[in-house]
Scaffold this active site. Structure first.
Site, PDB file in Angstrom:
ATOM      1  N   GLU A  12       0.836  -1.208   0.000  1.00  0.00           N
ATOM      2  CA  GLU A  12       0.000   0.000   0.000  1.00  0.00           C
ATOM      3  C   GLU A  12       0.867   1.253   0.000  1.00  0.00           C
ATOM      4  O   GLU A  12       1.855   1.338   0.739  1.00  0.00           O
ATOM      5  CB  GLU A  12      -0.923   0.000   1.221  1.00  0.00           C
ATOM      6  CG  GLU A  12      -1.930  -1.130   1.197  1.00  0.00           C
ATOM      7  CD  GLU A  12      -3.029  -0.971   2.244  1.00  0.00           C
ATOM      8  OE1 GLU A  12      -4.108  -1.539   2.026  1.00  0.00           O
ATOM      9  OE2 GLU A  12      -2.812  -0.295   3.269  1.00  0.00           O
ATOM     10  N   ARG A  71      -1.984 -11.096   2.760  1.00  0.00           N
ATOM     11  CA  ARG A  71      -3.164 -11.958   2.612  1.00  0.00           C
ATOM     12  C   ARG A  71      -3.906 -11.565   1.345  1.00  0.00           C
ATOM     13  O   ARG A  71      -3.558 -10.592   0.708  1.00  0.00           O
ATOM     14  CB  ARG A  71      -4.098 -11.732   3.801  1.00  0.00           C
ATOM     15  CG  ARG A  71      -4.393 -10.228   3.936  1.00  0.00           C
ATOM     16  CD  ARG A  71      -5.439  -9.908   4.955  1.00  0.00           C
ATOM     17  NE  ARG A  71      -5.347  -8.545   5.403  1.00  0.00           N
ATOM     18  CZ  ARG A  71      -5.891  -7.496   4.810  1.00  0.00           C
ATOM     19  NH1 ARG A  71      -6.558  -7.644   3.680  1.00  0.00           N
ATOM     20  NH2 ARG A  71      -5.760  -6.285   5.290  1.00  0.00           N
TER      21      ARG A  71
END
Lengths: 203, 465
Positions: free
Chosen positions: B283, B300
């Protein structure tokens, strides 16, 4: 799939009612709409039951649903077979469906005169043992009188021994699951009959 | 170093340690791949879609997540009981818990996710920042080391306000708060620490510059643990409320291709340096001046993975299972091409008029949209009770089109078709329509503060009826 459908019809109704009321945790008192939903769910439940109970009590906070099956003394009425899903082993690899599982609390008692079997259920997924160690005497046998809080078995989960404790007094009517069997959470392990009050403890 | 199983085999039986739409998503992947699936469920979810559609299911505990979906012992017992050879953790719950991954490994069960060591390093935000800095990812000014109160205050003053205080163990938008000024800072810092201790059992926090306005852009990576790694392009997830995403899309609109490609390559470099394996997300914040900054890694599958699937044609869950079973990547970076634009809207049981507070209850009607290039990932059926114990996601609505304008029009059409009725459940559906209609979003000039601006706009009286 048939076992699931047959065995769980009552549970299905009860589950939906439980959920409707559990949502009220956020409100101080239930909304009229929710009360109406509860009334409808109770009506559904009653219509789904094989036999009309003598009394039905619903309380809202923390959700209690009490069914009283005691039949009045009188001519014997033919009883439908008790709706008790068999605590089958999971993952037999053939069914292709989920295993029916019993709820953890307040199972619908099988109807019968003055008989209100109560079930002690598995506190977790794991292996159920009758005795504290191999070769040792079992915690309880059929016919053993137990008190509330008495240990009646062990469920081993990841090498952790969790005691199975009876939540009420009674007499062991049947041990439903064989020693060393894998069980799911909430699976019925031991059927308890009423405590025998007239007969003081023999020991 | 997973275990001794022959690593080129595909799993025979996979246990899904999750619930809701993601459990169903994984069950579906298993069915398509010929893997037997095992659902685990709490008492609340006994009739869930995942339970109905999986091959087997195991009741693992009461409704409270701590006693069911977070109960590692019960889940491992269920795996042993059913003979599952792998566990897919989904997102949330145990998905980023290295202790659980380690316990799986010890039990001889493959955890579908990165190796424990990579998870530990990337999961804790301060050590992820340290790694990012080593491989040359740009970082916002802030701390690399955990700080005490006094050092944190000095640092915040040095980098200048506003700053954001984040729990190192945080995730899912929880455990972070913005301090607008030096006056506010000591309290924000103390409160975030307390929150972190309560939510994550770990009060390590760090401080970084709060960038505003900015876009939230993330890169999807796949690594195979044999040295193979690639990225699947970027997603823009700037439309957020309370630091939680509402709308996601791929590719990230209005950003130069060179910037996105640079972010992709940097992410792959960092993933390889961390010894990453499986699907992961890096991110970033992108500033209007074209600079970008690393924020964190999600170890994940993510909620918004479908938008990447829709533009690349790559089934991310299938790739996760392929990699976790020991195979090298079956794709090269050159084979990854993105076509068109995909947008995802999250339909949550939340009331936008009351700060997006969760609004549980029973869903009466539930009639999802259909039609060309529309995908709905949901576990909801009419009559479904939305439980207060779990997250509020009802459905993910995904629309694809050759270009962004048509994708927005298709999403508006699909949102318009979506019928959800309930006496007490409020949803984000109408609010999402407002976003789709908003000029800032349509022109891709939106930023992470757009939801706040929409809510604060006085012309916008949002008393839902």
């Amino acid at each position: 799939m048939t076992g699931r459908e047959n065995g769980q019809r009552q549970q299905g109704s009860r589950t939906s009612m439980h959920e409707a009321t559990a949502d009220d945790q956020h409100a101080d008192r239930p909304h009229p709409r929710e009360l109406a939903a509860i009334r409808a769910a109770v009506a559904d439940l009653l219509s789904a039951l094989p036999q009309r109970p003598q009394r039905l009590r619903v309380s809202i906070a923390d959700v209690t649903i009490d069914l009283d099956w005691r039949t009045l003394p009188g001519p014997a009425v033919p009883q439908p077979a008790p709706v008790v899903p068999t605590p089958a082993a999971v993952g037999d690899g053939t069914s292709g469906t989920s295993t029916p599982v019993t709820p953890s609390v307040t199972d619908p008692p099988a109807p019968g005169p003055d008989q209100q079997p109560h079930y002690v259920c598995a506190p977790t997924v794991g292996t159920f043992y009758h005795a504290p160690q191999p070769g040792a005497p079992s915690f309880v046998e059929t016919g053993t009188a137990v008190t509330a809080g008495q240990q009646v078995g062990i469920v081993e989960a990841m090498k952790l021994m969790l005691p199975v404790v009876s939540d009420r007094a009674g007499t062991v009517a049947e041990i439903l699951v064989a020693d060393g069997t894998s069980v799911e959470y909430g699976e019925r392990l031991i059927a308890l009959g009423p405590a025998n009050d007239e007969q003081p403890q023999a020991e | 170093m997973m275990n001794s199983r022959k690593r080129s085999d595909m799993f025979r039986k996979l246990l899904i340690a999750n619930r809701g739409e993601i459990a169903l998503r994984v069950v579906r992947a298993c069915r398509e791949m010929g893997i037997r699936s095992v659902a685990v469920y709490s008492t609340r979810d006994r009739d869930s879609a995942a339970v109905r559609l999986s091959d087997e299911s195991v009741h693992i505990g009461p409704p409270a997540p701590k006693k069911s979906y977070l109960n590692a012992a019960a889940i491992l017992e269920a795996a042993a009981l059913t003979g599952a050879d792998a566990i897919h953790p989904g997102y949330g719950f145990l998905s980023e818990d290295p202790d659980f991954a380690e316990a799986c490994e010890k039990a001889g069960i493959v955890f579908v996710g990165p190796p424990t060591a990579a998870m530990r390093q990337l999961g804790a935000k301060h050590s992820a920042r340290a790694l990012a800095s080593e491989v040359g990812l740009p970082l916002l000014p802030g701390s690399l080391e955990p700080l005490d109160d006094e050092a944190a205050f000095d640092l915040a003053c040095d980098i200048g306000f506003p700053v954001i205080v984040k729990a190192s163990a945080g995730g899912g938008g929880r455990g972070m708060a913005v301090a607008e000024s030096a006056d506010e800072f000591p309290q924000v810092f103390r409160e975030t620490r307390a929150t972190a201790r309560m939510l994550f059992g770990d009060d390590v926090v760090y401080v970084e510059k709060f960038l505003r306005p900015a876009r939230h852009v993330e890169i999807q990576v796949l690594c195979d643990g044999h040295g193979g790694a690639l990225h699947l392009g970027a997603r823009d997830c700037s439309i957020q409320r309370r630091h939680q995403k509402l709308v996601e899309e791929s590719p990230a609109p209005g950003l130069p291709a060179s910037l996105l490609s640079e972010m992709g390559q940097a992410s792959v470099r960092a993933a390889l340096a961390a010894g990453y394996e499986g699907a992961g997300t890096f991110e970033f914040l992108a500033a209007p001046d074209g600079s970008y900054y690393f924020m964190e890694v999600n170890c994940r599958i993510q909620v918004e993975h479908p938008v990447t699937e829709m533009v690349t044609g790559i089934d991310l869950v299938a790739e996760q299972l392929w990699i976790a079973s020991g195979h090298p990547l079956r794709l090269t970076q050159e084979q990854v091409t993105a076509r068109g634009v995909a947008i995802e809207c999250r339909i949550n049981a939340e009331d936008p008029a009351h700060g997006f507070s969760p609004a549980p209850g029973v869903i009466r009607d539930f009639n999802p949209p259909g039609g060309p290039f529309v995908r709905v990932d949901t576990h909801i059926r009419p009559g479904e009770a939305i439980a207060p114990e779990y997250d509020s996601l009802l459905a993910k609505l995904i629309a694809w089109a050759p270009n962004r304008e048509e994708a927005i029009a298709r999403m508006q059409r699909a949102l318009g078709e979506f019928r959800i009725n309930s006496d007490n459940v409020r949803t984000t559906k109408d609010f999402l329509q407002e976003i789709m209609a908003d000029q800032r979003f349509r022109l891709a000039s939106h930023s992470t503060t757009m939801v706040e601006q929409l809510l604060e706009s006085p012309a916008n009286d949002r008393s839902l009826t």
